[in-house]
Design a protein around this motif. Structure first.
Motif, PDB file in Angstrom:
ATOM      1  N   ALA A 130      74.422  43.545 -23.881  1.00  0.00           N
ATOM      2  CA  ALA A 130      74.887  42.153 -24.085  1.00  0.00           C
ATOM      3  C   ALA A 130      73.805  41.355 -24.807  1.00  0.00           C
ATOM      4  N   LYS A 131      74.273  40.428 -25.664  1.00  0.00           N
ATOM      5  CA  LYS A 131      73.360  39.620 -26.479  1.00  0.00           C
ATOM      6  C   LYS A 131      72.705  38.536 -25.614  1.00  0.00           C
ATOM      7  N   LYS A 132      73.481  37.965 -24.733  1.00  0.00           N
ATOM      8  CA  LYS A 132      73.015  36.837 -23.927  1.00  0.00           C
ATOM      9  C   LYS A 132      73.830  36.786 -22.625  1.00  0.00           C
ATOM     10  N   VAL A 133      73.189  36.405 -21.533  1.00  0.00           N
ATOM     11  CA  VAL A 133      73.934  36.249 -20.277  1.00  0.00           C
ATOM     12  C   VAL A 133      73.800  34.800 -19.803  1.00  0.00           C
ATOM     13  N   VAL A 134      74.951  34.142 -19.676  1.00  0.00           N
ATOM     14  CA  VAL A 134      74.983  32.740 -19.224  1.00  0.00           C
ATOM     15  C   VAL A 134      75.662  32.708 -17.857  1.00  0.00           C
ATOM     16  N   LEU A 135      75.026  32.031 -16.908  1.00  0.00           N
ATOM     17  CA  LEU A 135      75.647  31.866 -15.591  1.00  0.00           C
ATOM     18  C   LEU A 135      76.217  30.460 -15.473  1.00  0.00           C
ATOM     19  N   VAL A 136      77.517  30.379 -15.206  1.00  0.00           N
ATOM     20  CA  VAL A 136      78.135  29.089 -14.892  1.00  0.00           C
ATOM     21  C   VAL A 136      78.337  29.084 -13.374  1.00  0.00           C
ATOM     22  N   ALA A 137      77.503  28.314 -12.686  1.00  0.00           N
ATOM     23  CA  ALA A 137      77.577  28.277 -11.220  1.00  0.00           C
ATOM     24  C   ALA A 137      78.010  26.869 -10.806  1.00  0.00           C
ATOM     25  N   PRO A 138      79.325  26.652 -10.607  1.00  0.00           N
ATOM     26  CA  PRO A 138      79.769  25.291 -10.246  1.00  0.00           C
ATOM     27  C   PRO A 138      79.016  24.774  -9.014  1.00  0.00           C
ATOM     28  N   TYR A 139      78.750  25.666  -8.046  1.00  0.00           N
ATOM     29  CA  TYR A 139      77.900  25.285  -6.907  1.00  0.00           C
ATOM     30  C   TYR A 139      76.698  26.219  -6.874  1.00  0.00           C
ATOM     31  N   LEU A 140      75.519  25.615  -6.898  1.00  0.00           N
ATOM     32  CA  LEU A 140      74.269  26.377  -6.841  1.00  0.00           C
ATOM     33  C   LEU A 140      73.677  26.226  -5.445  1.00  0.00           C
ATOM     34  N   ALA A 141      73.585  27.328  -4.728  1.00  0.00           N
ATOM     35  CA  ALA A 141      73.097  27.280  -3.340  1.00  0.00           C
ATOM     36  C   ALA A 141      71.572  27.269  -3.276  1.00  0.00           C
ATOM     37  N   TYR A 142      71.044  27.189  -2.111  1.00  0.00           N
ATOM     38  CA  TYR A 142      69.599  27.259  -1.777  1.00  0.00           C
ATOM     39  C   TYR A 142      68.805  26.016  -2.151  1.00  0.00           C
ATOM     40  N   MET A 143      69.424  25.043  -2.837  1.00  0.00           N
ATOM     41  CA  MET A 143      68.654  23.925  -3.383  1.00  0.00           C
ATOM     42  C   MET A 143      68.101  22.988  -2.302  1.00  0.00           C
TER      43      MET A 143
END
Ligand code: R5P
Length: 293
Positions: free
Chosen positions: A79-92
């Motif tokens: 893959a050329k690029k990996v983008v994560l779309v995380a509507p909710y980001l935990a651990y913050m």
């Protein structure tokens, strides 16, 4: 571009793929008999941008693990690029060592993601002691907000409203939303004695007698924060109390607790899938993804 997901946020992932006219290809994720993870891409990702749409709830630990396996596999497959779309980001919320010996979970989560993905896009991450996502992410990190869709929802559905932030951190949502709909905003001071015990005191006095109070917060977890705010609103003779959360985790008996405290209606965005989802954040994600197709 290929849109995929590790199992959470499938509806959002499909909608994004449809609107961007790209292929949605879900991953196969299961376990070997001994419990080890099994993960497989079901489409060719060589030289393609891979967008993983995955909220960190339910199962934040598993989600983090699945995302890392998916990202590393995508790269391994070219893959050329990996983008994560995380509507909710935990651990913050664990953004410092509150007690000696504790893990600073947000830093560890970010370190793992920095290593495996190229970009993260998230909605209203819980940023309290950090100034921005840049404090923990070395990769490109985009913070979006659900404020416009929440404001639009309130404007369409309710009249004679006062927006209430249950603590200073939530005032950033309450104030902006109130401005967008031309309503007044108030904020409470929260004192947290433990993860299940909080008290609330109004520090920006406005009259809420006979008004429809809308309590807005980023996260509804055990429900204690909003429950205390709701009790305050009821005591001050609010006509009705509505709770709106960007991220509805609803752990333990949160819904019962909110109802007992006098909350009449509970609405959330679909950052985390839940029966209370009434506010769609897909248009906000689409706008961002269209910029860098
Ligand atoms: C904390 O600062 C957050 O903004 C929320 O107020 C909090 O996470 C809500 O948690 P709970 O529902 O357990 O009171």
């Amino acid at each position: 571009m290929i849109i995929t997901s590790c199992g959470n946020s499938i509806d959002i992932a499909k909608e994004i793929a449809k609107k961007l006219k790209k292929k949605f290809s879900p991953l196969t994720i299961s376990s070997f008999p001994d419990g080890d993870i099994y993960l497989r891409f079901n489409t060719d990702v060589k030289n393609k941008k891979v967008v993983i749409v995955q909220s960190f709830q339910p199962n934040s630990d598993m989600s983090l693990f699945d995302i890392i396996f998916a990202a590393e596999t995508a790269k391994d497959l070219g893959a050329k690029k990996v983008v994560l779309v995380a509507p909710y980001l935990a651990y913050m919320r664990q953004d410092k060592r509150f007690n000696s010996g504790e893990a600073i979970s947000s830093r560890i989560m970010a370190k793992l993601l920095n290593n495996s993905i190229d970009k993260i896009i998230t909605i209203d991450p819980h940023i309290h002691r950090y100034k921005s996502l840049k404090d923990i992410f070395t990769i490109s990190a985009v913070k979006l907000t659900a404020n416009p869709v929440i404001a639009e929802f309130i404007k369409k559905k309710m009249k004679d409203v006062v927006i209430m932030g249950p603590d200073w951190e939530s005032y950033q949502w309450a104030e902006v939303i109130a401005k967008q709909i031309g309503a007044e905003a108030t904020v409470l001071k929260k004192t947290r004695f433990s993860s299940r015990h909080v008290t609330e005191k109004m520090i920006k006095p406005v009259s809420i007698e006979g008004k429809n109070v809308v309590i807005v917060d980023d996260i509804i977890s055990t429900g204690h924060t909003i429950a205390e705010a709701a009790k305050k609103a009821k005591k001050m003779k609010a006509k009705s109390v509505t709770a709106i959360g960007v991220h509805g985790l609803f752990v333990e008996n949160a819904i019962d607790k909110l109802k007992k405290a006098g909350v009449d209606r509970i609405f959330t965005t679909n950052c985390i899938e839940h029966p209370t989802n009434k506010i769609d954040i897909t248009p906000i994600l689409l706008k961002e993804l269209k910029k860098n197709q």
